[in-house]
Scaffold this motif. Structure first.
Motif, PDB file in Angstrom:
ATOM      1  N   UNK A 139       0.943  -0.984   0.041  1.00 15.35           N
ATOM      2  CA  UNK A 139       0.277  -0.151  -0.067  1.00 15.35           C
ATOM      3  C   UNK A 139       0.746   1.090   0.410  1.00 15.35           C
ATOM      4  N   UNK A 140       0.037   2.754  -0.026  1.00 11.41           N
ATOM      5  CA  UNK A 140       0.694   3.480  -0.457  1.00 11.41           C
ATOM      6  C   UNK A 140       0.852   4.551   0.770  1.00 11.41           C
ATOM      7  N   UNK A 141       0.545   5.134   1.597  1.00  7.10           N
ATOM      8  CA  UNK A 141       0.617   6.342   2.204  1.00  7.10           C
ATOM      9  C   UNK A 141       0.686   7.484   1.503  1.00  7.10           C
ATOM     10  N   UNK A 175       3.097  10.366  -5.672  1.00  3.04           N
ATOM     11  CA  UNK A 175       3.663   9.316  -6.407  1.00  3.04           C
ATOM     12  C   UNK A 175       2.525   9.144  -7.053  1.00  3.04           C
ATOM     13  N   UNK A 176       2.616   8.585  -8.559  1.00  2.00           N
ATOM     14  CA  UNK A 176       1.766   8.195  -9.461  1.00  2.00           C
ATOM     15  C   UNK A 176       1.794   6.550 -10.052  1.00  2.00           C
ATOM     16  N   UNK A 177       0.246   6.362 -10.148  1.00  2.00           N
ATOM     17  CA  UNK A 177       0.906   5.096 -11.085  1.00  2.00           C
ATOM     18  C   UNK A 177      -0.056   5.402 -11.999  1.00  2.00           C
ATOM     19  N   UNK A 178       1.025   5.185 -12.958  1.00  2.00           N
ATOM     20  CA  UNK A 178       0.146   5.293 -14.562  1.00  2.00           C
ATOM     21  C   UNK A 178      -0.256   6.260 -14.762  1.00  2.00           C
ATOM     22  N   UNK A 179       0.643   7.629 -14.263  1.00  2.00           N
ATOM     23  CA  UNK A 179       0.118   9.152 -14.232  1.00  2.00           C
ATOM     24  C   UNK A 179      -1.115   9.505 -13.115  1.00  2.00           C
ATOM     25  N   UNK A 180      -1.266   8.821 -12.111  1.00  2.00           N
ATOM     26  CA  UNK A 180      -2.590   8.792 -11.913  1.00  2.00           C
ATOM     27  C   UNK A 180      -3.654   8.034 -11.728  1.00  2.00           C
ATOM     28  N   UNK A 181      -3.203   6.716 -11.740  1.00  2.00           N
ATOM     29  CA  UNK A 181      -4.483   5.520 -11.695  1.00  2.00           C
ATOM     30  C   UNK A 181      -4.080   4.713 -10.239  1.00  2.00           C
ATOM     31  N   UNK A 182      -5.194   4.331  -9.680  1.00  2.00           N
ATOM     32  CA  UNK A 182      -5.024   3.511  -8.368  1.00  2.00           C
ATOM     33  C   UNK A 182      -4.206   2.410  -8.859  1.00  2.00           C
ATOM     34  N   UNK A 183      -3.508   1.824  -8.342  1.00  2.00           N
ATOM     35  CA  UNK A 183      -2.354   1.110  -7.743  1.00  2.00           C
ATOM     36  C   UNK A 183      -2.831  -0.363  -8.758  1.00  2.00           C
ATOM     37  N   UNK A 184      -3.761  -0.501  -8.562  1.00  2.00           N
ATOM     38  CA  UNK A 184      -4.688  -1.533  -8.898  1.00  2.00           C
ATOM     39  C   UNK A 184      -4.980  -1.940 -10.737  1.00  2.00           C
ATOM     40  N   UNK A 185      -4.919  -0.915 -10.784  1.00  2.00           N
ATOM     41  CA  UNK A 185      -5.417  -0.214 -12.089  1.00  2.00           C
ATOM     42  C   UNK A 185      -4.136   0.255 -13.027  1.00  2.00           C
ATOM     43  N   UNK A 186      -3.601   0.011 -12.865  1.00  2.00           N
ATOM     44  CA  UNK A 186      -2.145   0.223 -13.008  1.00  2.00           C
ATOM     45  C   UNK A 186      -1.046  -0.734 -13.618  1.00  2.00           C
ATOM     46  N   UNK A 940     -10.655 -13.974 -19.527  1.00  2.00           N
ATOM     47  CA  UNK A 940      -9.910 -14.329 -18.970  1.00  2.00           C
ATOM     48  C   UNK A 940      -9.044 -13.495 -17.528  1.00  2.00           C
ATOM     49  N   UNK A 941      -8.757 -12.434 -18.240  1.00  2.00           N
ATOM     50  CA  UNK A 941      -7.722 -11.557 -17.774  1.00  2.00           C
ATOM     51  C   UNK A 941      -8.734 -10.528 -17.216  1.00  2.00           C
ATOM     52  N   UNK A 942      -8.868 -10.045 -15.440  1.00  2.00           N
ATOM     53  CA  UNK A 942      -9.564  -9.304 -15.164  1.00  2.00           C
ATOM     54  C   UNK A 942      -8.271  -7.689 -15.490  1.00  2.00           C
ATOM     55  N   UNK A 943      -9.506  -6.656 -15.127  1.00  2.00           N
ATOM     56  CA  UNK A 943      -9.557  -5.808 -15.389  1.00  2.00           C
ATOM     57  C   UNK A 943      -8.008  -5.315 -13.844  1.00  2.00           C
ATOM     58  N   UNK A 944      -7.855  -5.885 -13.586  1.00  2.00           N
ATOM     59  CA  UNK A 944      -6.568  -5.606 -12.795  1.00  2.00           C
ATOM     60  C   UNK A 944      -5.672  -5.758 -12.918  1.00  2.00           C
TER      61      UNK A 944
END
Ligand code: SF4
Ligand code: SF4
Ligand code: SF4
Ligand code: FES
Length: 985
Positions: A139-141, A175-186, A940-944
């Motif tokens: 997790x990121x705080x 810190x940004x994941x893919x420029x601002x996505x939730x970590x799990x959606x990056x 078969x591949x979830x969006x996350x």
């Protein structure tokens, strides 16, 4: 060398050494929050300010030069350091006593203490963002984030997944994941580099949270209250008092948190790291000192360990009764094994018994297994799964350069001018090794050529991507060799001095004209010429290959063609050159080294050689069988023919991972007696008469040998689960029940025996492998090893390499009217092999819950397939049902199935065709027909899954953008010499 003056004393330093390293080497305390030696200078925190020749500079951002005068503790430097750290603390709330990162290694805590900070001069400012808990592993705080950028640097330039950045221009950078996505959606692949290098608790493994400290497991609300109390008393008591308390708590943690070094159990890269544990709970994997990986891991090594404590673990021997199994005691199971094997041996001879060792288990365990086969049972019917992938590469190298191992280290690959990857999905199959290539390519301009059927990550990154027709690699490799020789571009001096057999080889190249290659491979003559010129113009070329080459009927010959090409271009015998067959399993190299093979005793000493046998016979006190035994492929045929009656197999899911699985399973059903030893009730266990519960790598000691020929020790993290035993103990138990009198008390004694009989490992001992020490074979008796395999000679009597003439035949199982599609298969980043371990990791299951078949967009359009469509695949050997995934990684009429499934295993579709020299199955030569079923399910591949992400590549953290902010000023009042020294410079 330069001589500098450091705080008034003269000191020698290497020219070009970073000043901060010299200061640290001198044992002088200097704050340094963003600096990490393996990341290089990032220069975001400004806490390392020192005076150099009267000017303030960042010690991490400058290299030494002669006569430099450096002061780390002048009033100006100290004030600048303190001011910089105050700014850091503006971003971080100190609540160490109740923080899971308070383990003696927290950079913020330690710097607060070093600078004797009593009060925060710039008050802590919360950032207007929620904690991101979306990723299953970490997790990121944002509130605790120092904006040091270490994570960004690691993700961009070490892992080179290019997910992270910092929006320096924003009012509230974070810190940004893919420029601002939730970590799990990056695009984050959960490799953990960022978490590993974070100097505080902003990025943390979820397995640490609430577990590391004595007070950190208290409910969130109470924890918040305690944090408030700490903040309230700070103005009066000062941090000094608070830190004392937290240090006492941290010291208490040392007594119950164990840190044990191990080596990764998954792939052949050989990453090593400390495992932090509290009782049987794994707190985290901490990579830092590994010779191969340093701070690097992939998702499996960093987060893939839930299986160890899985409730599915076998903890008692099982004995078949009809269609069921019943629990049994060890004594009963071992007695039954001894009785049945003895009966079968008495009735049919020792060669009616076959043994399969495990490339997941240790060197010591493979050594014992082959000793059991040869010295106790009396047969050379012993093999391991290197037959399924690596044997052809080993043959190709034995033929040409004399040793069946990588010619250098991963460091040598990094040093290459050009890397050619053939038939290897390196970023997914050997992820940490791939990071070194990606990084050299991104930062140092290394050239990359990739030849593969699929456009995978390395192919997308390549300067040149070749897509030859399946099974034609030997043709284009040989055509390039011929073109180079014909054009006079070969390395004549190298050939003269170091290589035999040029004339005969040249003759064998006659059919391989560019025109013929164009026809056979589909690659244009122009492309082939371009590759040839890139190779001859490069200062050093490394060729990496894997199962895309070896798992063909021409596997040995294609591997040989690679080595031939390297020889004619002089690409051996120095760093940045050589042949690198990438070993799959963690110890597949070691299993072969230990003689778990039908024709070779340990160290590739032939069973045919009377002198070799005499040595082993003298040591073991037995007469040894003289005939070469059956390999695992031949064992299956021998069972079908009624010649092989019994088998003892450990740590191997052979019923699914061998090719033509239906045929193999049918054979297993015919065995009179079958012993399977594993940590779970695998699919193969279902065919057994006796199942023995073994222990995984974290529960035993031993050594693994990685793809670099690097031998490394693993230490015991946990006791074996009650009822299970380490494999080396079980093999010894079986041997002793069969009348041997082995008395190994510790794996080190097994290694000592093996080393005494095996020149390749002569100088290997546990003492020489203590902690993070490693050796790369061959290891001389005095302990000298050979990271670069060929420096003074090749491994033939005259010291010269040998060009090996080749011819080409068409691959088998070509598509035809009935089976019109080509089926390829291979590994996947998240799962290892069939997935028996990784499916038991909850986070991995969430991200990648199932297998699939990849279908090209053009084929999908033609057949009306979308991602999630259920399809029925039929080959000449079997059938499976699986969901489709439409992706442009594959093209045209080529399909791809990852091998990670026990329900729809790809090997129900593959054949028993094999490379005639090694009997390695031609897994990659399969043709199928596809029927579209009416059901359309979810993809078969979830969006996350990270494959849906959109990375944001950039050259590291881009600190210049921070320096360009209007509210940024350099701490202290001195002049700052701004210097960027990235790793590539
Ligand atoms: S890929 Fe994900 S886990 Fe790996 S360094 Fe980047 S952000 Fe961190
Ligand atoms: S999350 Fe990244 S930027 Fe923030 S403190 Fe950790 S490593 Fe530094
Ligand atoms: S790259 Fe291989 S050895 Fe390294 S952590 Fe991943 S699976 Fe383990
Ligand atoms: S350590 Fe951060 S700027 Fe040098």
């Amino acid at each position: 060398m330069s001589t500098i003056t450091l705080n008034g004393s003269a000191r020698q330093a290497d020219n070009g050494q970073r000043l901060i390293d010299v200061i640290n080497g001198a044992g002088i305390e200097l704050p340094q929050v963003c600096y990490h030696p393996q990341l290089g200078p990032i220069q975001t925190c400004d806490t390392c300010m020192v005076e150099v020749d009267g000017k303030l500079v960042r010690a991490c951002g400058i290299v030494v030069s002669d006569a430099m005068k450096v002061t780390t503790n002048s009033p100006a430097a100290s004030a600048a350091q303190r001011q910089a750290f105050d700014r850091v603390l503006e971003n971080h709330m100190l609540y160490c006593t109740v923080c899971d990162n308070n383990n003696g290694n927290c950079t913020v805590h330690n710097t607060t203490k070093m600078l004797a900070v009593e009060h925060q001069k710039i008050p802590f400012k919360s950032k207007p963002f929620e904690v991101d808990n979306s990723n299953p592993f970490y997790r990121y705080d944002p509130d605790q984030c120092l904006l040091c950028g270490r994570c960004v640097e690691a993700c961009q330039n070490v892992e080179v997944n290019e997910t992270l950045s910092i929006n320096w221009e924003d009012e509230h950078p974070r810190v940004l994941w893919d420029g601002g996505k939730a970590i799990n959606e990056s695009s984050c692949v959960s490799c953990g580099h960022c978490v590993t290098v974070c100097p505080c608790n902003a990025l943390m493994e979820k397995s640490m949270l609430g577990h590391a400290g004595f007070f950190t497991s208290i409910p969130k609300k109470a924890l918040k209250g305690m944090i408030e109390v700490v903040k309230d008393i700070e103005p009066e008591a000062g941090y000094g008092a608070i830190l004392k308390l937290s240090e006492a708590e941290s010291a208490m943690r040392q007594s119950r948190v164990r840190r044990t070094k191990t080596v990764c159990t998954y792939c052949g890269v050989g990453c090593s790291f400390d495992v932090w544990t509290k009782d049987r709970h794994i707190l985290k994997i901490a990579p830092e000192h590994g010779a191969t990986n340093g701070i690097s891991t992939c998702i499996k090594g960093k987060f893939g360990w839930d299986f160890v404590n899985s409730p599915d673990r076998l903890t008692t021997p099982l004995i078949r009764e009809g269609d069921k199994f019943r629990q049994a005691s060890w004594d009963e199971a071992l007695a039954l094994i001894a009785r049945r094997l003895s009966e079968i041996k008495a009735a049919h001879g020792p060669d009616a018994i076959g043994l399969i060792s495990s490339s997941k288990c240790t060197n010591e365990e493979s050594y014992l297994m082959q000793k059991l086969a040869r010295a106790v049972v009396g047969t050379n019917n012993i093999d391991n799964c290197s037959r399924y992938c690596q044997a052809p590469a080993t043959t190709g190298l034995f033929r040409t350069v004399g040793y069946g191992g990588d010619s250098g280290s991963i460091r040598d690959i990094e040093n290459a001018d050009l890397v050619l990857i053939v038939g290897s999905n390196t970023a997914e199959s050997h992820p940490v090794l791939a990071t070194r290539v990606k990084s050299a390519h991104k930062l140092r301009g290394q050239k990359l050529i990739v030849a593969d059927l699929r456009e995978h990550e390395m192919a997308r990154r390549a300067d040149l991507f070749l897509r030859p027709r399946p099974g034609t690699d030997l043709v284009w490799l040989s055509a390039i060799s011929r073109y180079i020789l014909d054009q006079g571009l070969a390395h004549a001096a190298f050939l003269d001095q170091w290589v035999n057999g040029l004339d005969e080889y040249r003759k064998s190249l006659e059919p391989f004209t560019l025109e013929a290659a164009e026809q056979a491979t589909g690659l244009s003559a122009e492309t082939l010429k371009k590759v040839a010129h890139m190779i001859v113009e490069a200062k050093g070329v490394c060729i990496l290959w894997a199962m895309g080459i070896t798992q063909h009927t021409m596997g040995s010959d294609s591997s040989t063609a690679i080595s031939n090409l390297l020889l004619i271009t002089g690409n051996y015998m120095r760093t940045g050159t050589g042949a690198y067959p990438l070993r799959g399993h963690n110890n597949v190299q070691g299993a072969g080294d230990q003689g778990a093979a039908p024709g070779a005793l340990p160290g590739y000493q032939s069973v045919d050689d009377p002198e070799v046998r005499r040595r082993f016979e003298a040591a073991w006190g037995v007469k040894l069988p003289t005939n070469k035994g059956l390999d695992n492929h031949e064992m299956v045929d021998a069972i079908q023919q009624g010649k092989l009656k019994a088998m003892y197999l450990f740590g191997e899911e052979m019923s699914l991972v061998d090719s033509n699985a239906n045929y193999v399973q049918d054979a297993f059903g015919k065995l009179e007696f079958f012993v399977v030893q594993d940590i779970f009730f695998s699919h193969t266990c279902g065919f057994a008469d006796v199942v023995l519960p073994a222990a995984p790598s974290l529960e035993k000691e031993g050594t693994f040998t990685s793809t670099e020929r690097r031998i490394q020790r693993l230490y015991q993290v946990f006791e074996p689960l009650d009822g299970s035993r380490p494999d080396w103990k079980i093999v010894q138990d079986v041997a002793n029940h069969l009348g041997a009198n082995w008395n190994f008390k510790h794996p080190s004694e097994i290694m000592a025996e093996m080393a005494s009989l095996t020149p390749l490992y002569a100088g290997v001992s546990y003492e020489r492998l203590e902690g993070y020490k490693t050796l790369q074979w061959p290891v001389a008796a005095d302990g000298a090893d050979q990271p670069l395999l060929y420096t003074k000679r090749f491994n033939f009597p005259d010291g010269k390499a040998r060009l090996f003439p080749l011819s080409w035949t068409q691959p088998t199982e070509q598509p035809d009217a009935e089976f019109d599609l080509h089926l390829n298969n291979g590994r996947l980043l998240e799962h290892f092999h069939e997935g028996n371990l990784t499916y038991r990791v909850e986070g991995i299951r969430q991200k990648t819950p199932d297998t699939w078949v990849e279908v090209s967009p053009e084929l999908a359009k033609e057949r009306g397939i979308v991602s999630g469509t259920r399809v029925h695949l039929t080959s000449r050997h079997g059938q499976v049902r699986v969901r489709a995934l439409v992706t442009d990684r594959v093209h045209d009429k080529q399909l791809y199935m990852p091998m990670n499934s026990t329900e729809s295993p790809v090997n129900r579709l593959t054949s028993s065709n094999s490379d005639p020299i090694t009997h390695t199955p031609a897994y990659k030569e399969a043709a199928v027909r596809l029927e579209v079923l009416p059901e359309v399910d979810e993809s078969p591949l979830p969006r996350i899954n990270s494959r849906f992400g959109h990375p944001t590549p950039q050259q590291g953290v881009l600190v210049e953008r921070k320096w360009g902010r209007s509210d940024y000023s350099i701490p202290g009042n001195g002049l700052v010499q701004i210097q960027i020294h990235r790793k590539q410079e």
